[in-house]
Design an enzyme around this catalytic site. Structure first.
Site, short mmCIF file in Angstrom:
data_model
loop_
_atom_site.label_atom_id
_atom_site.label_comp_id
_atom_site.label_asym_id
_atom_site.label_seq_id
_atom_site.Cartn_x
_atom_site.Cartn_y
_atom_site.Cartn_z
N HIS A 1 0.82 -1.22 0.00
CA HIS A 1 0.00 0.00 0.00
C HIS A 1 0.86 1.27 0.00
O HIS A 1 0.54 2.24 -0.69
CB HIS A 1 -0.97 0.00 1.19
N HIS B 1 -9.17 -1.64 -5.39
CA HIS B 1 -8.12 -2.02 -4.45
C HIS B 1 -7.12 -2.99 -5.09
O HIS B 1 -5.93 -2.94 -4.80
CB HIS B 1 -8.68 -2.62 -3.16
N ASP C 1 -3.10 -2.57 -5.17
CA ASP C 1 -2.12 -3.60 -4.81
C ASP C 1 -1.15 -3.85 -5.97
O ASP C 1 0.06 -3.98 -5.76
CB ASP C 1 -2.84 -4.92 -4.50
N HIS D 1 -1.12 -11.08 -5.31
CA HIS D 1 0.28 -10.73 -5.03
C HIS D 1 1.27 -11.71 -5.66
O HIS D 1 2.31 -11.31 -6.17
CB HIS D 1 0.51 -10.66 -3.53
#
Ligand SMILES: [Zn+2]
Length: 294
Positions: A67, A223, A227, A250
């Site tokens: 973030h 969001h 990321d 991720h």
């Protein structure tokens, strides 16, 4: 510039301070609880990646970097030192907004060096089951992300943004991370979300939301874009390319970073002089920047 909070995964209390850094330094994390041990925010230091992205060097960990790195990239900050007195960044409100405000308050300083970009020369695609991420050569940095969650408030969402001007601050920074109430206990038992609370994420029930309202109707996919930008910051340079992601996460984001960094025939370094101007910005903006003295 200082803030404090708890890590989402570790629940560990942490103080974080952002300091200016010289041009060319990049973003460097510094563990002040470990004699100032430094870990550069670059692909070679990526450690395990599951629900968050972690960096590790010589056994020293920095967790949940995405973030803050996203806020730096979104605001055009190239160089900074980030001091932490624990192993995980604070989750704050689950978005990058608190970091954006911190950086805004301190201001951003232009530095006397041309910004260096990583310009894709060939397409790179990474696929894993039904997950997909790719980056294609382009003169600007843009992201198109799709997700598909079987939830009445989410379903199929797609969001596309070009990272120029204040698009990041307007459209991405405030989007919060999210979690499902019915998965909470299992995740707590695994020690994955010791620091989670309804202040630090959107909490979804099976058919609704516990702590509404949403900040954007499609906050979830925004969001994911946040990321992604934070993970791709580990390329160590600003990207010139068009990123397309579908149900990635991720692990896939950082796999893409490794693939690119491993093969130098896929990209070239470019400086401001050689690159197109992002919309609405004068040439000086392309110089490296760091946060001003706090
Ligand atoms: Zn996140």
């Amino acid at each position: 510039m200082e803030t404090s909070g708890v890590g989402l995964h570790s629940g560990a209390p942490v103080k974080l301070r952002i300091l200016p850094a010289p041009a060319g330094a990049g973003v460097v994390f510094r563990r002040v609880d470990l004699d100032g041990f430094e870990i550069e925010a670059v692909g070679r230091n990526v450690a395990r990646v599951s629900y968050a992205t972690s960096l590790m060097k010589k056994g020293v960990l920095i967790s949940t970097t995405e973030h803050l790195l996203s806020a730096f990239m979104g605001m055009g900050v190239d160089n900074a030192i980030v001091e932490l007195n624990n192993l995980e960044l604070p989750i704050l409100d689950g978005s990058a907004q608190p970091y954006v405000e911190m950086i805004r308050k301190a201001g951003i300083k232009r530095q006397r060096r041309l910004r260096s970009y990583l310009r894709l020369r060939k397409e790179v695609e990474v696929r894993e089951g039904d997950k997909f991420i790719a980056v294609y050569p382009a003169e600007k940095y843009s992201v198109a992300y799709s997700i598909n969650f079987p939830h009445p408030l989410i379903g199929k969402e797609t969001f596309e943004v070009e990272l120029s001007g204040d698009a990041y601050c307007r459209e991405i920074a405030a989007a919060r991370t999210f979690g499902f109430r019915h998965e909470e206990q299992a995740m707590r038992n695994m020690g994955l979300i010791r620091g989670a609370s309804s202040e630090s994420c959107i909490v979804l029930t099976r058919d609704g939301i516990e702590n509404g309202p949403l900040r954007f109707p499609d906050e979830f996919v925004r969001h994911k874009v946040l990321d992604l930008i934070g993970d791709l910051a580990l390329l160590g340079r600003r990207l010139l390319g068009r990123v397309v992601a579908d149900r990635a996460g991720h692990a896939l984001h950082t796999a893409l970073v490794s693939r690119i960094l491993r093969d130098h025939s896929l990209w070239e370094e470019a400086t401001a002089d050689e690159t197109a101007s992002p919309a609405g910005e004068g040439p000086e903006k392309h110089q490296g920047t760091a946060p001003a003295v706090p």
